[in-house]
Design a protein around this motif. Structure first.
Motif, PDB file in Angstrom:
ATOM      1  N   ARG A   5     -29.557  20.222  23.873  1.00  0.00           N
ATOM      2  CA  ARG A   5     -30.646  20.723  23.037  1.00  0.00           C
ATOM      3  C   ARG A   5     -31.788  21.149  23.960  1.00  0.00           C
ATOM      4  O   ARG A   5     -32.066  20.489  24.957  1.00  0.00           O
ATOM      5  CB  ARG A   5     -31.104  19.658  22.059  1.00  0.00           C
ATOM      6  CG  ARG A   5     -29.953  19.246  21.137  1.00  0.00           C
ATOM      7  CD  ARG A   5     -30.452  18.622  19.871  1.00  0.00           C
ATOM      8  NE  ARG A   5     -29.360  18.149  19.043  1.00  0.00           N
ATOM      9  CZ  ARG A   5     -28.662  18.903  18.202  1.00  0.00           C
ATOM     10  NH1 ARG A   5     -28.941  20.163  18.070  1.00  0.00           N
ATOM     11  NH2 ARG A   5     -27.690  18.378  17.487  1.00  0.00           N
TER      12      ARG A   5
ATOM     13  N   GLN B 285     -40.935  32.397  20.299  1.00  0.00           N
ATOM     14  CA  GLN B 285     -40.817  31.351  19.269  1.00  0.00           C
ATOM     15  C   GLN B 285     -39.636  31.638  18.347  1.00  0.00           C
ATOM     16  O   GLN B 285     -39.076  30.738  17.728  1.00  0.00           O
ATOM     17  CB  GLN B 285     -42.109  31.170  18.497  1.00  0.00           C
ATOM     18  CG  GLN B 285     -42.436  32.289  17.541  1.00  0.00           C
ATOM     19  CD  GLN B 285     -43.750  32.054  16.812  1.00  0.00           C
ATOM     20  OE1 GLN B 285     -44.259  30.935  16.764  1.00  0.00           O
ATOM     21  NE2 GLN B 285     -44.297  33.113  16.248  1.00  0.00           N
TER      22      GLN B 285
ATOM     23  N   ASP C 213     -36.216  29.787  18.530  1.00  0.00           N
ATOM     24  CA  ASP C 213     -36.030  28.503  17.845  1.00  0.00           C
ATOM     25  C   ASP C 213     -35.018  28.710  16.725  1.00  0.00           C
ATOM     26  O   ASP C 213     -35.274  29.435  15.771  1.00  0.00           O
ATOM     27  CB  ASP C 213     -37.372  28.033  17.290  1.00  0.00           C
ATOM     28  CG  ASP C 213     -37.331  26.633  16.692  1.00  0.00           C
ATOM     29  OD1 ASP C 213     -36.298  26.256  16.086  1.00  0.00           O
ATOM     30  OD2 ASP C 213     -38.338  25.927  16.820  1.00  0.00           O
ATOM     31  N   ASP C 214     -33.858  28.078  16.876  1.00  0.00           N
ATOM     32  CA  ASP C 214     -32.813  28.222  15.865  1.00  0.00           C
ATOM     33  C   ASP C 214     -32.749  27.024  14.916  1.00  0.00           C
ATOM     34  O   ASP C 214     -31.862  26.936  14.078  1.00  0.00           O
ATOM     35  CB  ASP C 214     -31.446  28.461  16.525  1.00  0.00           C
ATOM     36  CG  ASP C 214     -30.974  27.297  17.385  1.00  0.00           C
ATOM     37  OD1 ASP C 214     -31.571  26.197  17.344  1.00  0.00           O
ATOM     38  OD2 ASP C 214     -29.972  27.494  18.111  1.00  0.00           O
ATOM     39  N   GLY C 215     -33.687  26.096  15.077  1.00  0.00           N
ATOM     40  CA  GLY C 215     -33.728  24.925  14.208  1.00  0.00           C
ATOM     41  C   GLY C 215     -32.649  23.909  14.511  1.00  0.00           C
ATOM     42  O   GLY C 215     -32.563  22.885  13.847  1.00  0.00           O
ATOM     43  N   ASP C 216     -31.848  24.170  15.512  1.00  0.00           N
ATOM     44  CA  ASP C 216     -30.742  23.281  15.845  1.00  0.00           C
ATOM     45  C   ASP C 216     -30.729  22.967  17.335  1.00  0.00           C
ATOM     46  O   ASP C 216     -31.228  21.937  17.761  1.00  0.00           O
ATOM     47  CB  ASP C 216     -29.419  23.919  15.403  1.00  0.00           C
ATOM     48  CG  ASP C 216     -28.240  22.966  15.480  1.00  0.00           C
ATOM     49  OD1 ASP C 216     -28.459  21.742  15.613  1.00  0.00           O
ATOM     50  OD2 ASP C 216     -27.099  23.448  15.415  1.00  0.00           O
TER      51      ASP C 216
ATOM     52  N   ARG D 167     -35.496  24.463  20.100  1.00  0.00           N
ATOM     53  CA  ARG D 167     -36.753  24.232  19.373  1.00  0.00           C
ATOM     54  C   ARG D 167     -37.883  24.774  20.239  1.00  0.00           C
ATOM     55  O   ARG D 167     -37.872  24.624  21.457  1.00  0.00           O
ATOM     56  CB  ARG D 167     -36.975  22.737  19.120  1.00  0.00           C
ATOM     57  CG  ARG D 167     -35.868  22.078  18.314  1.00  0.00           C
ATOM     58  CD  ARG D 167     -35.750  22.631  16.944  1.00  0.00           C
ATOM     59  NE  ARG D 167     -36.815  22.088  16.127  1.00  0.00           N
ATOM     60  CZ  ARG D 167     -36.911  22.228  14.836  1.00  0.00           C
ATOM     61  NH1 ARG D 167     -36.008  22.903  14.179  1.00  0.00           N
ATOM     62  NH2 ARG D 167     -37.904  21.713  14.174  1.00  0.00           N
TER      63      ARG D 167
END
Length: 176
Positions: free
Chosen positions: A119, A147, A150-153, A156
């Motif tokens: 991550r 920004q 950021d793929d939310g997974d 970040r």
């Protein structure tokens, strides 16, 4: 780059060959600074997390990409990577905002390809200069775009740069 830079790069490769790496910090002098003024904080918060500092002062995105392709992450699978890079690409005519975005994007994509289970915390580029200036504007444009990585997974994005600014927008000498 000079012999000192290459020696530092090689020391990173030696360290990662030993394994036991759960967290990596990738960047320039701000990252390398954890070994100087930040060493007590590093010792208290990151040594136990099996962290490795992969920061070299003066590096731009192109230097980090070269290092990633020449051993700095070979054979490791850290849980997380903290990335802050790009400020050294922002001065004058070194790179335009689009080239800076391309460079940061390439670093993130290279990390995702080489370390698919890791991550990534991508930090926004910090503001530069005591007062408003064109370089700050370029950095803001880049941050607005990166920004979106950021793929939310697995990736970040976090931008804490505004916290360093005074109410009038200036950057104090203490912070600089």
């Amino acid at each position: 780059r000079d012999a000192g830079w290459m020696a530092r790069h090689e020391s990173f490769n030696e360290r990662v060959r030993k394994g036991d790496v759960d967290l990596i910090f990738i960047g320039d002098s701000i990252t390398q600074g954890w070994e100087g003024a930040g060493k007590d904080v590093w010792s208290r918060h990151y040594d136990a997390r099996k962290a490795v500092n992969l920061g070299i002062g003066g590096d731009g995105t192109q230097h980090v990409l070269w290092r990633l392709d020449h051993g700095n992450v070979d054979g490791i699978s850290p849980k997380a990577a903290v990335v802050m890079i790009g400020t050294n690409n922002s001065g004058g005519d070194l790179s335009g905002a689009p080239q800076m975005v391309d460079g940061v994007t390439a670093v993130v994509e290279t990390l995702r390809a080489k370390l698919p289970g890791t991550r990534i915390l991508l930090l926004g580029i910090f503001p530069r200069g005591q007062h408003f200036n064109d370089q700050r504007g370029k950095i803001l444009q880049v941050n607005q775009t990166i920004q979106k990585l950021d793929d939310g997974d697995f990736v970040r994005y976090l931008d804490i740069g505004s916290r360093f600014l005074e109410k009038d927008g200036s950057l104090s000498r203490d912070i600089m």
